[in-house]
Design a protein around this motif. Sequence first.
Motif, PDB file in Angstrom:
ATOM      1  N   ARG B  37      -5.643 -11.505  -3.365  1.00 28.09           N
ATOM      2  CA  ARG B  37      -5.733 -12.907  -3.751  1.00 28.09           C
ATOM      3  C   ARG B  37      -6.391 -13.703  -2.653  1.00 28.09           C
ATOM      4  O   ARG B  37      -6.522 -13.240  -1.521  1.00 28.09           O
ATOM      5  CB  ARG B  37      -4.345 -13.454  -4.069  1.00 28.09           C
ATOM      6  N   GLY B  38      -6.808 -14.877  -3.008  1.00 31.80           N
ATOM      7  CA  GLY B  38      -7.465 -15.721  -2.014  1.00 31.80           C
ATOM      8  C   GLY B  38      -8.416 -16.673  -2.686  1.00 31.80           C
ATOM      9  O   GLY B  38      -8.847 -16.434  -3.810  1.00 31.80           O
ATOM     10  N   PRO B  39      -8.755 -17.736  -2.007  1.00 33.61           N
ATOM     11  CA  PRO B  39      -9.637 -18.730  -2.613  1.00 33.61           C
ATOM     12  C   PRO B  39     -11.051 -18.194  -2.805  1.00 33.61           C
ATOM     13  O   PRO B  39     -11.421 -17.167  -2.246  1.00 33.61           O
ATOM     14  CB  PRO B  39      -9.619 -19.878  -1.596  1.00 33.61           C
ATOM     15  N   SER B  40     -11.788 -18.903  -3.584  1.00 36.98           N
ATOM     16  CA  SER B  40     -13.178 -18.531  -3.837  1.00 36.98           C
ATOM     17  C   SER B  40     -13.960 -18.519  -2.526  1.00 36.98           C
ATOM     18  O   SER B  40     -13.781 -19.409  -1.685  1.00 36.98           O
ATOM     19  CB  SER B  40     -13.784 -19.555  -4.805  1.00 36.98           C
ATOM     20  N   SER B  42     -13.633 -16.205  -0.241  1.00 36.53           N
ATOM     21  CA  SER B  42     -12.867 -15.636   0.866  1.00 36.53           C
ATOM     22  C   SER B  42     -13.268 -14.182   1.151  1.00 36.53           C
ATOM     23  O   SER B  42     -12.797 -13.592   2.120  1.00 36.53           O
ATOM     24  CB  SER B  42     -11.372 -15.731   0.553  1.00 36.53           C
ATOM     25  N   LYS B  44     -13.316 -11.602  -1.386  1.00 37.96           N
ATOM     26  CA  LYS B  44     -12.632 -10.638  -2.260  1.00 37.96           C
ATOM     27  C   LYS B  44     -13.607  -9.657  -2.916  1.00 37.96           C
ATOM     28  O   LYS B  44     -13.402  -8.440  -2.893  1.00 37.96           O
ATOM     29  CB  LYS B  44     -11.854 -11.388  -3.362  1.00 37.96           C
ATOM     30  N   GLU B 165     -11.488  -9.963 -10.689  1.00 38.22           N
ATOM     31  CA  GLU B 165     -11.105 -11.085 -11.550  1.00 38.22           C
ATOM     32  C   GLU B 165     -11.344 -10.766 -13.027  1.00 38.22           C
ATOM     33  O   GLU B 165     -12.042 -11.496 -13.720  1.00 38.22           O
ATOM     34  CB  GLU B 165     -11.886 -12.346 -11.154  1.00 38.22           C
ATOM     35  N   HIS B 197      -7.193 -14.794  -8.580  1.00 37.94           N
ATOM     36  CA  HIS B 197      -6.616 -15.933  -7.881  1.00 37.94           C
ATOM     37  C   HIS B 197      -5.390 -16.445  -8.628  1.00 37.94           C
ATOM     38  O   HIS B 197      -4.854 -17.492  -8.337  1.00 37.94           O
ATOM     39  CB  HIS B 197      -7.661 -17.039  -7.672  1.00 37.94           C
ATOM     40  N   LYS B 199      -1.519 -16.436  -9.551  1.00 40.96           N
ATOM     41  CA  LYS B 199      -0.302 -16.084  -8.838  1.00 40.96           C
ATOM     42  C   LYS B 199       0.506 -15.022  -9.593  1.00 40.96           C
ATOM     43  O   LYS B 199       1.113 -14.138  -9.002  1.00 40.96           O
ATOM     44  CB  LYS B 199       0.558 -17.339  -8.634  1.00 40.96           C
ATOM     45  N   HIS B 210      -3.504 -11.439   0.929  1.00 40.39           N
ATOM     46  CA  HIS B 210      -4.159 -12.745   0.810  1.00 40.39           C
ATOM     47  C   HIS B 210      -5.331 -12.753   1.764  1.00 40.39           C
ATOM     48  O   HIS B 210      -5.192 -12.456   2.934  1.00 40.39           O
ATOM     49  CB  HIS B 210      -3.171 -13.863   1.155  1.00 40.39           C
ATOM     50  N   LYS B 212      -8.530 -14.828   3.468  1.00 39.55           N
ATOM     51  CA  LYS B 212      -9.093 -16.157   3.708  1.00 39.55           C
ATOM     52  C   LYS B 212     -10.163 -16.011   4.780  1.00 39.55           C
ATOM     53  O   LYS B 212      -9.942 -15.405   5.815  1.00 39.55           O
ATOM     54  CB  LYS B 212      -8.000 -17.121   4.171  1.00 39.55           C
TER      55      LYS B 212
END
Lengths: 383, 220
Positions: B37-40, B42, B44, B165, B197, B199, B210, B212
């Motif tokens: 997981r992680g923000p756009s 990051s 992944k 995703e 992304h 949860k 995670h 970042k």
Amino acid sequence: MTVFQLIFREIIKRKLNFTLSLLAVVITVSIFVSFFTTGQASKNETIRLMRDIGFNLRIIPKKTDMAEFWKTGFSDYTMPESHVYKLASFKGLSYAHLTAVLQRRVIWKDMDVILAGISPEVPSAGREKTPMFFSIKPGNVYIGFEVARRTGLKKGEETDILGSLFSIEKVLPESGSEDDIRIYAHLHDVQAILGEENRINEIKALHCLCIMKGSITDSITMLREQLLGVLPDAKVLLIRAIAIAREKQRYMAEKYFAFIIPFLVVVCMAWIGILALINVRERRREIGIMRAVGYGSGRIAALFLGKAVLIGLIAAAVGYGIGTWLALEFGPDIFRVTANMIIPEIKIFYWCLIAAPLFCALSVFIPAMIAVTQDPAVALREK
Amino acid sequence: MIRLEKVSKIYRTRRGDVRALDKVSLDIKEGEFLAVRGPSGSGKTTLLFSIGGMLCPTEGNVIVSNRNLYAISKSQRAKFRAVNIGFIFQMFQLVPYLNTVENVLLAARVGTKCFGPEDAKSLLNRLKLSDRMYHRPSELSAGERQRTAMARAMLKRPGIILADEPTGNLDPENVEKILRHLVEYNQNGGTVILVSHRKEVDNYASHVIHLKDGHIQEYE
Ligand SMILES: Nc1ncnc2c1ncn2[C@@H]1O[C@H](COP(=O)(O)OP(=O)(O)O)[C@@H](O)[C@H]1O
Ligand SMILES: [Mg+2]
């Protein structure tokens, strides 16, 4: 999915790209085949046309004194008019233009003129040709430039020639030769006024061809012998000038061919190369997908090269068909001299079958390499 | 089974370097279900592609099934991918001119074992696509497309499924379906790495990392 299945599905999906590529190769192959087929006709080894080109014949009475003939331009003797039909039906010779002539020098209106009677052209087997000789209606005459100047006669006027009335159909422009003192009329009119019914003193055959084997000199001797068998009281004069002109013409055609074909091939290769490049750009994502599922470089390249080879094979077959048809349909008109010799060249078909796919593959080599080296990670990131 | 040793990836662009992964070290065991997981932005996708042998890291080693992926040749890597890895993408990535069965069979002949239409059809049956076998991707709903892509990834029963995703473009009902199939695959012994992304994927995963700015921030 096999590579072939993928190629096939993709072709159906993107028909335009495929059709445009195919079209370019078909056109190139067609032009090549038609040029080659017509050109090959003149190069045929075992059965040869005389110097691969045409020649002109003058056939005159056997007794003619040649010194006198070359001085006056015609024979003092005559032969039967039927000779021209015998020659026309003689199988060993084909001609483009054939006519019978009777010429005499006469004094007319205090002038020394040549009276020339010309028969309409005897049609040759095969195609319609534009006549080379004057075709004068009975009762009409064409008068030479000098004759018109001296007598003051004009087009449309009537005049008496040795007791017969003729209408002047044409005043010929100045030629600068003895044609300026000629009066041309229909053969039968001249025969009548000269009292020489059914007699002629020359047969002219232009652009003749004969099928022959062996050396040219032997062949001419043989042709002469054969002709004398048909026309025993005649003599055959051979004029080579046209042969040389024809040879030059053919040489030029060959040079033209040698220039246009490589040019055409290069343009065609660039064309399908560019289309393949467009195709590769369009398929970036697809290629990325294939990479992701484990396709190796060979398989990716095979998609493009295989398609090119397929285009080449189809174009070779279609182009050969079209090219041969063009050669057979229009070749005889363009390459009159060798018209009879134009035959489908199966050898060239095998050649096309190898060369067209090869050139196609070569043309898409760079686009295929671009496809192979493309980064799948980048392609798959595109939304 | 999968080991990343100080993997860095720097994208060199005209506007400067982008450090997408920064000395990432990670161990993933066989049969694990890892959620990333992680923000756009990051890193992944970069991480997933590196593991899948699609993206050569600038530094570090990626070792999968005892093979140092970027020490072997490109063609060996392609073969390895064909046999051992199944990709699933957010954008489905189906070949537009192939029907469902053909898309599933895209890689059927690549690699050691061959798979035929029967294998594809039985898999599609299980994914509830039996009445969409001969449709083109453009004639399928988003959920059906993703299940087709999933069948393609699973056809050869690779040891590892990498899903980037996969639920990003789906409605909740289809999200649920896709995740359940991934869990099922994992329960049958497959290793699954799922980038998301959302949860709620944490509930399905045995481990979560995670990411970042190219770093692993957290490991659960
Ligand atoms: N081909 C590329 N060239 C340059 N920068 C890239 C490229 N691919 C990704 N990046 C950058 O690398 C970073 C990580 O990208 P990515 O791995 O796609 O992240 P995520 O999947 O988490 O959104 C982002 O800042 C992105 O802009
Ligand atoms: Mg991403």
